[in-house]
Design a protein around this motif. Structure first.
Motif, PDB file in Angstrom:
ATOM      1  N   MET A   1       0.848  -1.161   0.000  1.00  0.00           N
ATOM      2  CA  MET A   1       0.000   0.000   0.000  1.00  0.00           C
ATOM      3  C   MET A   1       0.897   1.229   0.000  1.00  0.00           C
ATOM      4  N   ASN A   2       0.577   2.181  -0.856  1.00  0.00           N
ATOM      5  CA  ASN A   2       1.309   3.445  -0.920  1.00  0.00           C
ATOM      6  C   ASN A   2       0.419   4.570  -0.413  1.00  0.00           C
ATOM      7  N   LEU A   3       0.923   5.350   0.527  1.00  0.00           N
ATOM      8  CA  LEU A   3       0.203   6.502   1.059  1.00  0.00           C
ATOM      9  C   LEU A   3       1.035   7.750   0.807  1.00  0.00           C
ATOM     10  N   THR A   4       0.399   8.777   0.258  1.00  0.00           N
ATOM     11  CA  THR A   4       1.084  10.032  -0.006  1.00  0.00           C
ATOM     12  C   THR A   4       0.199  11.179   0.449  1.00  0.00           C
ATOM     13  N   ALA A   5       0.794  12.152   1.133  1.00  0.00           N
ATOM     14  CA  ALA A   5       0.046  13.332   1.581  1.00  0.00           C
ATOM     15  C   ALA A   5       0.926  14.566   1.434  1.00  0.00           C
ATOM     16  N   GLY A   6       0.325  15.667   1.024  1.00  0.00           N
ATOM     17  CA  GLY A   6       1.053  16.922   0.930  1.00  0.00           C
ATOM     18  C   GLY A   6       1.399  17.483   2.294  1.00  0.00           C
ATOM     19  N   ASN A   7       0.634  17.085   3.325  1.00  0.00           N
ATOM     20  CA  ASN A   7       0.877  17.579   4.671  1.00  0.00           C
ATOM     21  C   ASN A   7       1.213  16.407   5.597  1.00  0.00           C
ATOM     22  N   ASP A   8       0.277  15.937   6.442  1.00  0.00           N
ATOM     23  CA  ASP A   8       0.557  14.911   7.452  1.00  0.00           C
ATOM     24  C   ASP A   8      -0.091  13.573   7.108  1.00  0.00           C
ATOM     25  N   ILE A   9       0.531  12.492   7.621  1.00  0.00           N
ATOM     26  CA  ILE A   9      -0.059  11.155   7.611  1.00  0.00           C
ATOM     27  C   ILE A   9      -0.062  10.665   9.042  1.00  0.00           C
ATOM     28  N   LYS A  10      -1.224  10.187   9.515  1.00  0.00           N
ATOM     29  CA  LYS A  10      -1.313   9.581  10.842  1.00  0.00           C
ATOM     30  C   LYS A  10      -2.077   8.269  10.720  1.00  0.00           C
ATOM     31  N   LEU A  11      -1.428   7.175  11.107  1.00  0.00           N
ATOM     32  CA  LEU A  11      -2.048   5.861  11.125  1.00  0.00           C
ATOM     33  C   LEU A  11      -2.098   5.405  12.571  1.00  0.00           C
ATOM     34  N   SER A  12      -3.300   5.197  13.085  1.00  0.00           N
ATOM     35  CA  SER A  12      -3.423   4.772  14.478  1.00  0.00           C
ATOM     36  C   SER A  12      -4.640   3.882  14.631  1.00  0.00           C
ATOM     37  N   GLY A  13      -4.604   3.056  15.636  1.00  0.00           N
ATOM     38  CA  GLY A  13      -5.695   2.143  15.932  1.00  0.00           C
ATOM     39  C   GLY A  13      -5.212   1.104  16.913  1.00  0.00           C
ATOM     40  N   ASP A  14      -6.095   0.156  17.254  1.00  0.00           N
ATOM     41  CA  ASP A  14      -5.694  -0.895  18.189  1.00  0.00           C
ATOM     42  C   ASP A  14      -4.601  -1.767  17.588  1.00  0.00           C
ATOM     43  N   SER A  15      -4.748  -2.103  16.302  1.00  0.00           N
ATOM     44  CA  SER A  15      -3.744  -2.895  15.606  1.00  0.00           C
ATOM     45  C   SER A  15      -3.971  -2.734  14.116  1.00  0.00           C
ATOM     46  N   MET A  16      -3.014  -2.139  13.424  1.00  0.00           N
ATOM     47  CA  MET A  16      -3.122  -1.941  11.988  1.00  0.00           C
ATOM     48  C   MET A  16      -2.116  -2.864  11.307  1.00  0.00           C
ATOM     49  N   THR A  17      -2.598  -3.719  10.395  1.00  0.00           N
ATOM     50  CA  THR A  17      -1.755  -4.717   9.769  1.00  0.00           C
ATOM     51  C   THR A  17      -1.864  -4.634   8.252  1.00  0.00           C
ATOM     52  N   TRP A  18      -0.703  -4.686   7.569  1.00  0.00           N
ATOM     53  CA  TRP A  18      -0.657  -4.755   6.112  1.00  0.00           C
ATOM     54  C   TRP A  18      -0.023  -6.064   5.714  1.00  0.00           C
ATOM     55  N   ALA A  19      -0.620  -6.730   4.719  1.00  0.00           N
ATOM     56  CA  ALA A  19      -0.152  -8.043   4.296  1.00  0.00           C
ATOM     57  C   ALA A  19       1.184  -7.982   3.559  1.00  0.00           C
ATOM     58  N   HIS A  20       1.505  -6.868   2.924  1.00  0.00           N
ATOM     59  CA  HIS A  20       2.736  -6.798   2.143  1.00  0.00           C
ATOM     60  C   HIS A  20       3.567  -5.587   2.558  1.00  0.00           C
ATOM     61  N   ASN A  21       3.739  -4.621   1.680  1.00  0.00           N
ATOM     62  CA  ASN A  21       4.552  -3.438   1.958  1.00  0.00           C
ATOM     63  C   ASN A  21       3.678  -2.256   2.333  1.00  0.00           C
ATOM     64  N   LEU A  22       4.226  -1.366   3.140  1.00  0.00           N
ATOM     65  CA  LEU A  22       3.592  -0.088   3.439  1.00  0.00           C
ATOM     66  C   LEU A  22       4.626   0.998   3.157  1.00  0.00           C
ATOM     67  N   THR A  23       4.291   1.882   2.225  1.00  0.00           N
ATOM     68  CA  THR A  23       5.148   3.015   1.904  1.00  0.00           C
ATOM     69  C   THR A  23       4.362   4.284   2.174  1.00  0.00           C
ATOM     70  N   ALA A  24       4.926   5.178   2.983  1.00  0.00           N
ATOM     71  CA  ALA A  24       4.250   6.428   3.329  1.00  0.00           C
ATOM     72  C   ALA A  24       5.193   7.589   3.056  1.00  0.00           C
ATOM     73  N   GLY A  25       4.687   8.597   2.330  1.00  0.00           N
ATOM     74  CA  GLY A  25       5.469   9.793   2.050  1.00  0.00           C
ATOM     75  C   GLY A  25       4.637  11.017   2.370  1.00  0.00           C
ATOM     76  N   ALA A  26       5.187  11.942   3.162  1.00  0.00           N
ATOM     77  CA  ALA A  26       4.432  13.122   3.586  1.00  0.00           C
ATOM     78  C   ALA A  26       5.246  14.388   3.393  1.00  0.00           C
ATOM     79  N   GLY A  27       4.547  15.461   3.016  1.00  0.00           N
ATOM     80  CA  GLY A  27       5.183  16.762   2.885  1.00  0.00           C
ATOM     81  C   GLY A  27       5.514  17.374   4.222  1.00  0.00           C
ATOM     82  N   ASN A  28       4.892  16.868   5.295  1.00  0.00           N
ATOM     83  CA  ASN A  28       5.166  17.387   6.624  1.00  0.00           C
ATOM     84  C   ASN A  28       5.505  16.223   7.559  1.00  0.00           C
ATOM     85  N   ASN A  29       4.574  15.779   8.412  1.00  0.00           N
ATOM     86  CA  ASN A  29       4.866  14.793   9.452  1.00  0.00           C
ATOM     87  C   ASN A  29       4.183  13.450   9.201  1.00  0.00           C
TER      88      ASN A  29
END
Length: 144
Positions: free
Chosen positions: A1-29
């Motif tokens: 899964m690819n996540l891109t944001a011009g500002n912030d990315i926040k991933l939160s929860g009790d348990s977040m699971t990805w079956a393969h790759n997680l790529t996150a790119g943010a312009g800020n935090n």
């Protein structure tokens, strides 16, 4: 899964699971809480990266690039690479940052690993790299 944001990315929860790759790119935090990735976790932010709450885990590699500050808590993977343009801090009582292969923590400013936290490698052939542009505050580290 690819996540891109011009500002912030926040991933939160009790348990977040990805079956393969997680790529996150943010312009800020980027903030990651309770994240598990079956393969690789790659995050790049022009601002801060914060790994908080419980555990961030990847079966293979974790690569974090923060333009400013990087704060990490319980983190485990095969290879763990964390780079911060400013300060890199391992926080929390009993928190461990480890790689079953290589562990590399690099900061343009301060690299802080307090007495209450640990950083180290486990397994065969793993290398431990700690580098700070200004100040290295190390209380406990291991390469087993």
């Amino acid at each position: 899964m690819n996540l891109t944001a011009g500002n912030d990315i926040k991933l939160s929860g009790d348990s977040m699971t990805w079956a393969h790759n997680l790529t996150a790119g943010a312009g800020n935090n980027i903030t990651l809480e309770n994240v598990q990735v079956r393969n690789n976790l790659i995050s790049a932010a022009k601002g801060d990266i914060s790994l908080s709450n419980n555990t961030v885990f990847a079966n293979n590699n974790i690569v974090l690039d923060a333009g400013k500050n990087l704060t990490t808590v319980n983190t485990a993977s095969k290879n763990f690479i964390a780079r911060a343009g400013a300060d890199l801090t391992v926080t929390g009582a009993g928190d461990t940052v480890s790689g079953r292969g290589d562990l590399s923590l690099q900061a343009g400013g301060q690299l802080v690993i307090p007495t209450t936290a640990k950083a180290g490698t486990q397994g065969d052939g793993g290398s431990l790299t700690l580098a700070a542009g200004k100040e290295l505050q190390l209380k406990e580290a291991s390469a087993e």
